[in-house]
Write an enzyme that holds these catalytic residues in place. Structure first.
Site, PDB file in Angstrom:
ATOM      1  N   ARG A 248      -9.156  -6.711  16.307  1.00 52.88           N
ATOM      2  CA  ARG A 248      -7.748  -6.538  16.007  1.00 52.88           C
ATOM      3  C   ARG A 248      -7.416  -5.064  15.825  1.00 52.88           C
ATOM      4  O   ARG A 248      -8.303  -4.219  15.697  1.00 52.88           O
ATOM      5  CB  ARG A 248      -7.387  -7.323  14.745  1.00 52.88           C
ATOM      6  CG  ARG A 248      -7.363  -8.834  14.963  1.00 52.88           C
ATOM      7  CD  ARG A 248      -7.151  -9.593  13.671  1.00 52.88           C
ATOM      8  NE  ARG A 248      -6.852 -11.005  13.926  1.00 52.88           N
ATOM      9  CZ  ARG A 248      -6.756 -11.920  12.970  1.00 52.88           C
ATOM     10  NH1 ARG A 248      -6.950 -11.589  11.694  1.00 52.88           N
ATOM     11  NH2 ARG A 248      -6.470 -13.174  13.289  1.00 52.88           N
ATOM     12  N   HIS A 249      -6.121  -4.764  15.794  1.00 53.90           N
ATOM     13  CA  HIS A 249      -5.665  -3.385  15.647  1.00 53.90           C
ATOM     14  C   HIS A 249      -6.221  -2.762  14.370  1.00 53.90           C
ATOM     15  O   HIS A 249      -6.249  -3.411  13.317  1.00 53.90           O
ATOM     16  CB  HIS A 249      -4.130  -3.355  15.622  1.00 53.90           C
ATOM     17  CG  HIS A 249      -3.566  -1.978  15.594  1.00 53.90           C
ATOM     18  ND1 HIS A 249      -2.951  -1.445  14.478  1.00 53.90           N
ATOM     19  CD2 HIS A 249      -3.526  -1.015  16.543  1.00 53.90           C
ATOM     20  CE1 HIS A 249      -2.546  -0.221  14.742  1.00 53.90           C
ATOM     21  NE2 HIS A 249      -2.888   0.063  15.990  1.00 53.90           N
ATOM     22  N   GLY A 250      -6.677  -1.504  14.474  1.00 55.89           N
ATOM     23  CA  GLY A 250      -7.289  -0.845  13.329  1.00 55.89           C
ATOM     24  C   GLY A 250      -6.375  -0.746  12.124  1.00 55.89           C
ATOM     25  O   GLY A 250      -6.834  -0.696  10.980  1.00 55.89           O
ATOM     26  N   LEU A 252      -3.910  -3.030  11.640  1.00 59.34           N
ATOM     27  CA  LEU A 252      -3.356  -4.379  11.487  1.00 59.34           C
ATOM     28  C   LEU A 252      -1.827  -4.371  11.542  1.00 59.34           C
ATOM     29  O   LEU A 252      -1.153  -5.085  10.799  1.00 59.34           O
ATOM     30  CB  LEU A 252      -3.834  -5.022  10.172  1.00 59.34           C
ATOM     31  CG  LEU A 252      -5.335  -5.322  10.083  1.00 59.34           C
ATOM     32  CD1 LEU A 252      -5.697  -5.898   8.717  1.00 59.34           C
ATOM     33  CD2 LEU A 252      -5.768  -6.281  11.190  1.00 59.34           C
ATOM     34  N   TYR A 257      -3.141  -8.450  19.329  1.00 60.14           N
ATOM     35  CA  TYR A 257      -3.997  -7.306  19.648  1.00 60.14           C
ATOM     36  C   TYR A 257      -5.409  -7.798  19.371  1.00 60.14           C
ATOM     37  O   TYR A 257      -5.898  -7.740  18.248  1.00 60.14           O
ATOM     38  CB  TYR A 257      -3.636  -6.126  18.750  1.00 60.14           C
ATOM     39  CG  TYR A 257      -4.333  -4.814  19.050  1.00 60.14           C
ATOM     40  CD1 TYR A 257      -3.619  -3.730  19.575  1.00 60.14           C
ATOM     41  CD2 TYR A 257      -5.689  -4.631  18.776  1.00 60.14           C
ATOM     42  CE1 TYR A 257      -4.241  -2.514  19.810  1.00 60.14           C
ATOM     43  CE2 TYR A 257      -6.312  -3.428  19.022  1.00 60.14           C
ATOM     44  CZ  TYR A 257      -5.583  -2.371  19.528  1.00 60.14           C
ATOM     45  OH  TYR A 257      -6.204  -1.155  19.761  1.00 60.14           O
TER      46      TYR A 257
END
Length: 405
Positions: A248-250, A252, A257
């Site tokens: 997931r996106h770093g 969040l 993603y």
């Protein structure tokens, strides 16, 4: 013109062999004392831009050359990072070796090294001596933590810097141990910054005549890459535990993603805005999800991230990854199949653009090697020549000094 008659410019700006292309750094001589990945990547970029890069190695060669004895393909990194350079062997612990390096320094524009701080001075080449030998020399150094500060004495390799910088703390899944990034990201990030620093210093020298010293640490160069993760902490360093977000996106802050299962592998999919979300759900024939209150805005999707991921997984898991990729990409949704390294080495796009080339290497046989990611107008995108044997250019570069045993 073949890969094997493209050799670099001599000190007078003339090609070292017929047919050598003139690059933007033609006529610039670089003394390369670097080793492993960090520094050699910076000097590789300079060589590809036309600089006359003289790689000075100790008896036995630098670390990546010595690793060749272990087999298992370890020669490939050395071949990748040392195309287009000339090779000299000098034992800098001897008077003869020091004299050879002094001779090279007097003719050079740049000297680059990535030893531990203090090694150059112990070898007899502190900055003051370099300035005496050549006032116009741009001296560039890279190390794990820099030449000052409490960490400067620590040894550093990519793994250690990934740990110290926080990269490992945010890599992996939250219910598992921290994981290093697969590639040597700290080494190559620092090498890119080192190249940029040298180019900036050369520009200043041309404008003002001043030859400035340049320094890059791996620790400091990688920090900006944590921007999304720093955003998740609030940006104040208040001691909040880092979150490992898996794929997931770093930060969040973007949803979807993630990496989703296909019938024959995996596919990375993200929707960076509402328009891309609409395209994604429409392509799957699930237009209702565009207006569902749980998913209508990015904020809503982030709040309901688990539900979004489960929904997309239910749409992807029974379809081939190539079908998903072609369809979603055509619809304008950012996505890509998760590919193995061997697939990437055969990638039609990278080969069509000249980013990868097949080479009959004189030492290692048939290889796929990268060219520079930097494209210069009017300059053919290929390697200038493959890496060579230890000391192969000794007599050309230092005609008065034979290769030391």
């Amino acid at each position: 013109m073949t890969l094997f008659d493209q050799t670099g410019p001599g000190r007078d700006g003339a090609p070292s062999s017929p047919g050598a292309p003139e690059g933007p750094l033609s006529g610039i001589r670089v003394i390369d004392l670097t080793q492993i990945y960090n520094g050699p990547y910076a000097t590789f970029l300079m060589a590809q831009a036309g600089a006359d890069v003289i790689k000075v190695e100790p008896p036995g060669g630098e670390h990546t050359r010595r690793r060749q004895r272990d087999g298992g393909g370890v020669h490939i990194p050395h071949a990748m990072l040392n195309s287009g350079k000339k090779f000299v062997m000098l034992d800098l612990k001897t008077a003869e070796g020091k004299a050879g390096l002094e001779e090279l320094i007097r003719t050079a524009d740049v000297l680059i090294e990535n030893f531990r701080p203090g090694v150059m001075a112990r070898l007899g080449f502190p900055v003051e001596h370099l300035r005496e030998l050549n006032p116009r020399l741009v001296y560039a150094a890279s190390s794990g933590y820099g030449t000052s500060g409490p960490y400067s004495v620590y040894p550093a390799m990519d793994l250690a810097v990934q740990a110290m910088s926080g990269v490992m703390s945010v890599t992996g899944f939250p219910d598992q141990a921290p994981v290093k990034a697969g590639p040597a990201i700290c080494d190559f990030n620092a090498g890119t910054h080192l190249y940029a620093g040298v180019m900036t210093a050369l520009l200043e020298r041309e404008r003002t005549g001043r030859a400035r010293t340049v320094e890059v640490s791996m620790f400091e160069a990688i920090y900006p890459a944590l921007a999304s993760n720093i955003g998740l902490t609030g940006g104040e360093g208040g001691g909040k535990p880092d979150e490992r977000t898996g794929n997931r996106h770093g930060g969040l802050s973007i949803c979807p993603y993630n990496v989703y299962p296909a019938s024959d592998g995996w596919l990375a999919i993200l929707a960076n805005n509402n328009q891309q979300w609409d395209r994604l759900v429409t392509w799957f024939g699930q237009a209702w999800a565009a207006t569902d209150p749980r998913f209508a805005t990015m904020y809503d999707r982030v709040v309901h991230m688990d539900e979004v991921d489960a929904l997309i997984e239910s749409w992807t898991r029974d379809r081939p990854k190539e079908e998903l990729f072609r369809g979603l990409a055509a619809a304008g949704v950012p996505c890509a199949p998760v590919r193995e390294i061997a697939e990437v080495m055969r990638d039609e796009h990278l080969h069509a653009r000249g980013a990868l080339v097949e080479v009959d290497h004189p030492l290692f046989g048939r290889l796929v090697l990268p060219t520079s990611p930097i494209i210069y107008e009017g300059l053919e995108r290929t390697i200038r020549w493959p890496s060579r044997a230890l000391g192969a250019d000794q007599d050309e570069v230092l005609p008065e000094r034979k290769a030391q045993e």
